[in-house]
Motif scaffolding. Structure first.
Motif, PDB file in Angstrom:
ATOM      1  N   ALA A 123       0.833  -1.196   0.000  1.00  0.00           N
ATOM      2  CA  ALA A 123       0.000   0.000   0.000  1.00  0.00           C
ATOM      3  C   ALA A 123       0.873   1.252   0.000  1.00  0.00           C
ATOM      4  O   ALA A 123       1.942   1.276   0.621  1.00  0.00           O
ATOM      5  N   GLY A 124       0.434   2.280  -0.690  1.00  0.00           N
ATOM      6  CA  GLY A 124       1.212   3.515  -0.703  1.00  0.00           C
ATOM      7  C   GLY A 124       0.496   4.632  -1.422  1.00  0.00           C
ATOM      8  O   GLY A 124      -0.452   4.412  -2.182  1.00  0.00           O
ATOM      9  N   LEU A 125       0.952   5.844  -1.171  1.00  0.00           N
ATOM     10  CA  LEU A 125       0.446   7.035  -1.845  1.00  0.00           C
ATOM     11  C   LEU A 125       1.545   7.601  -2.727  1.00  0.00           C
ATOM     12  O   LEU A 125       2.734   7.500  -2.400  1.00  0.00           O
ATOM     13  N   ALA A 126       1.149   8.224  -3.840  1.00  0.00           N
ATOM     14  CA  ALA A 126       2.139   8.830  -4.730  1.00  0.00           C
ATOM     15  C   ALA A 126       1.513   9.989  -5.486  1.00  0.00           C
ATOM     16  O   ALA A 126       0.469   9.823  -6.120  1.00  0.00           O
ATOM     17  N   TRP A 127       2.094  11.143  -5.358  1.00  0.00           N
ATOM     18  CA  TRP A 127       1.773  12.261  -6.240  1.00  0.00           C
ATOM     19  C   TRP A 127       2.936  13.234  -6.216  1.00  0.00           C
ATOM     20  O   TRP A 127       3.785  13.188  -5.329  1.00  0.00           O
ATOM     21  N   MET A 128       2.996  14.094  -7.217  1.00  0.00           N
ATOM     22  CA  MET A 128       4.104  15.037  -7.368  1.00  0.00           C
ATOM     23  C   MET A 128       3.653  16.439  -6.965  1.00  0.00           C
ATOM     24  O   MET A 128       2.514  16.837  -7.227  1.00  0.00           O
ATOM     25  N   PRO A 133       5.743  20.495  -6.073  1.00  0.00           N
ATOM     26  CA  PRO A 133       6.939  21.243  -5.683  1.00  0.00           C
ATOM     27  C   PRO A 133       6.944  21.542  -4.188  1.00  0.00           C
ATOM     28  O   PRO A 133       5.881  21.697  -3.573  1.00  0.00           O
ATOM     29  N   VAL A 134       8.110  21.649  -3.623  1.00  0.00           N
ATOM     30  CA  VAL A 134       8.233  21.960  -2.196  1.00  0.00           C
ATOM     31  C   VAL A 134       7.494  23.246  -1.854  1.00  0.00           C
ATOM     32  O   VAL A 134       6.812  23.334  -0.828  1.00  0.00           O
ATOM     33  N   ALA A 135       7.603  24.246  -2.720  1.00  0.00           N
ATOM     34  CA  ALA A 135       6.989  25.552  -2.455  1.00  0.00           C
ATOM     35  C   ALA A 135       5.466  25.481  -2.379  1.00  0.00           C
ATOM     36  O   ALA A 135       4.827  26.392  -1.829  1.00  0.00           O
ATOM     37  N   GLU A 136       4.889  24.411  -2.916  1.00  0.00           N
ATOM     38  CA  GLU A 136       3.432  24.294  -2.952  1.00  0.00           C
ATOM     39  C   GLU A 136       2.917  23.134  -2.093  1.00  0.00           C
ATOM     40  O   GLU A 136       1.748  22.757  -2.193  1.00  0.00           O
ATOM     41  N   THR A 137       3.768  22.595  -1.252  1.00  0.00           N
ATOM     42  CA  THR A 137       3.390  21.427  -0.450  1.00  0.00           C
ATOM     43  C   THR A 137       3.212  21.820   1.005  1.00  0.00           C
ATOM     44  O   THR A 137       4.093  22.440   1.607  1.00  0.00           O
ATOM     45  N   THR A 138       2.075  21.430   1.571  1.00  0.00           N
ATOM     46  CA  THR A 138       1.765  21.786   2.955  1.00  0.00           C
ATOM     47  C   THR A 138       2.293  20.729   3.921  1.00  0.00           C
ATOM     48  O   THR A 138       2.523  19.579   3.535  1.00  0.00           O
ATOM     49  N   PRO A 139       2.450  21.096   5.190  1.00  0.00           N
ATOM     50  CA  PRO A 139       2.834  20.090   6.184  1.00  0.00           C
ATOM     51  C   PRO A 139       1.857  18.922   6.247  1.00  0.00           C
ATOM     52  O   PRO A 139       2.272  17.772   6.434  1.00  0.00           O
ATOM     53  N   ALA A 140       0.566  19.197   6.065  1.00  0.00           N
ATOM     54  CA  ALA A 140      -0.430  18.121   6.112  1.00  0.00           C
ATOM     55  C   ALA A 140      -0.222  17.127   4.976  1.00  0.00           C
ATOM     56  O   ALA A 140      -0.423  15.913   5.151  1.00  0.00           O
ATOM     57  N   THR A 183      16.742   8.078  -5.768  1.00  0.00           N
ATOM     58  CA  THR A 183      17.023   9.396  -6.333  1.00  0.00           C
ATOM     59  C   THR A 183      15.766  10.249  -6.305  1.00  0.00           C
ATOM     60  O   THR A 183      14.646   9.720  -6.294  1.00  0.00           O
ATOM     61  N   ALA A 184      15.945  11.557  -6.292  1.00  0.00           N
ATOM     62  CA  ALA A 184      14.815  12.481  -6.255  1.00  0.00           C
ATOM     63  C   ALA A 184      14.977  13.533  -7.340  1.00  0.00           C
ATOM     64  O   ALA A 184      16.085  13.958  -7.655  1.00  0.00           O
ATOM     65  N   GLY A 185      13.851  13.938  -7.913  1.00  0.00           N
ATOM     66  CA  GLY A 185      13.858  14.988  -8.923  1.00  0.00           C
ATOM     67  C   GLY A 185      12.839  16.049  -8.585  1.00  0.00           C
ATOM     68  O   GLY A 185      12.190  15.994  -7.528  1.00  0.00           O
ATOM     69  N   PRO A 186      12.667  17.030  -9.458  1.00  0.00           N
ATOM     70  CA  PRO A 186      11.700  18.100  -9.210  1.00  0.00           C
ATOM     71  C   PRO A 186      10.300  17.550  -8.954  1.00  0.00           C
ATOM     72  O   PRO A 186       9.823  16.671  -9.671  1.00  0.00           O
ATOM     73  N   GLY A 187       9.674  18.017  -7.910  1.00  0.00           N
ATOM     74  CA  GLY A 187       8.311  17.615  -7.589  1.00  0.00           C
ATOM     75  C   GLY A 187       8.189  16.355  -6.758  1.00  0.00           C
ATOM     76  O   GLY A 187       7.095  15.987  -6.346  1.00  0.00           O
ATOM     77  N   SER A 188       9.326  15.692  -6.503  1.00  0.00           N
ATOM     78  CA  SER A 188       9.248  14.389  -5.829  1.00  0.00           C
ATOM     79  C   SER A 188       9.690  14.427  -4.372  1.00  0.00           C
ATOM     80  O   SER A 188       9.989  13.383  -3.800  1.00  0.00           O
ATOM     81  N   GLN A 247       0.914  10.083 -14.176  1.00  0.00           N
ATOM     82  CA  GLN A 247       1.270  10.641 -15.485  1.00  0.00           C
ATOM     83  C   GLN A 247       0.328  11.788 -15.868  1.00  0.00           C
ATOM     84  O   GLN A 247       0.766  12.802 -16.414  1.00  0.00           O
ATOM     85  N   GLU A 248      -0.946  11.636 -15.554  1.00  0.00           N
ATOM     86  CA  GLU A 248      -1.897  12.706 -15.839  1.00  0.00           C
ATOM     87  C   GLU A 248      -1.575  13.956 -15.029  1.00  0.00           C
ATOM     88  O   GLU A 248      -1.675  15.079 -15.539  1.00  0.00           O
ATOM     89  N   SER A 249      -1.159  13.762 -13.765  1.00  0.00           N
ATOM     90  CA  SER A 249      -0.826  14.910 -12.920  1.00  0.00           C
ATOM     91  C   SER A 249       0.391  15.666 -13.435  1.00  0.00           C
ATOM     92  O   SER A 249       0.559  16.854 -13.164  1.00  0.00           O
ATOM     93  N   MET A 250       1.258  14.960 -14.209  1.00  0.00           N
ATOM     94  CA  MET A 250       2.441  15.588 -14.778  1.00  0.00           C
ATOM     95  C   MET A 250       2.199  16.091 -16.198  1.00  0.00           C
ATOM     96  O   MET A 250       3.109  16.535 -16.875  1.00  0.00           O
TER      97      MET A 250
END
Length: 237
Positions: free
Chosen positions: A88-93, A95-102, A143-148, A192-195
């Motif tokens: 089980a897991g969650l995944a979405w992309m 940016p740090v600037a648009e991500t809340t603590p929640a 590894t990590a990239g933009p949005g991840s 993929q749709e979110s990107m």
């Protein structure tokens, strides 16, 4: 549970996220010779998988509720536990600037904290059977990239958790980290749709069955050997 679904002498595997995608594929693969505890939150989708397997029963728990995990395992009353698969897991992309603590908290809760809590609750049974823990990680665990930042952050943490657990339980419980690249699942479609990728072609991605076959290899390994980590990548970039 019907008479045909009685665990009898089958080894028992608990698989989270087993109602779809990778988790469902692993449930079908291991279900050939294991009794499966089908983990999920939706009773209808979980029951559909249970009915399709030779020997299975539901394991319903909301992994965002950490306090509910250990009681759910206790209520299931498994007589033994040979395999625990964290799928089980969650995944979405984002940016740090648009991500809340929640948002950070929510993804870490399911992808890391719930894994730790279910593992903790299951360890006595796994030790008794000299069982195995399989964590379905990701290429994002390396590894990590933009949005991840969120997703890769959870997968880096999951890799650390799995690595530490392996050494803590060495000689008692086998611990494996499976790192797939992009897999053809509903989650991948949404990602993929979110990107902004509108032309989805599942044929270029790893099939869930390929991950299930890797899990089978891990589970069937001889007693003296352990697969510590597997990295699986699509042929195409």
């Amino acid at each position: 549970m019907t008479e045909e679904q009685t665990p009898s002498t089958r080894p028992v595997a608990l698989i989270t996220g087993a109602s779809r995608g990778i988790g469902k594929a692993i449930a079908v693969e291991l279900g050939r010779d294991h009794h499966i505890l089908v983990g999920g939150t939706n009773p209808e989708t979980v029951d559909a998988v249970v009915k399709a397997l030779p020997s299975a029963e539901p394991f319903l728990v909301d992994l965002t509720d950490l306090d509910a995990i250990a009681p759910a395992l206790q209520a299931a009353e498994p007589s033994r536990l040979d395999v625990l698969v964290h799928s089980a897991g969650l995944a979405w992309m984002n940016p740090v600037a648009e991500t809340t603590p929640a948002q950070f908290q929510g993804m870490f809760t399911v992808n890391v904290f719930a894994v730790a809590e279910l593992t903790r609750a299951a360890l006595p049974l796994l030790r008794a059977s000299a069982g195995a823990v399989l964590s379905i990680n990701s290429g994002a665990g390396f590894t990590a990239g933009p949005g991840s930042s969120m997703y890769s952050g959870t997968k880096f943490a999951l890799r650390a958790l799995t690595d530490a657990l392996r050494e803590e339980e060495r000689g008692q419980v086998k611990v494996t980290s499976i790192h797939p690249g992009r897999v053809d699942t509903d989650m991948q479609v949404a990602l993929q749709e979110s990107m902004g990728n509108k032309d989805y072609d599942g044929g270029i991605y790893i099939s869930p069955q390929a991950i299930a076959e890797a899990a089978r290899t891990v589970v069937d390994m001889e007693d003296a050997s352990m697969v510590e980590s597997i990295s699986i990548r699509p042929v195409q970039k």
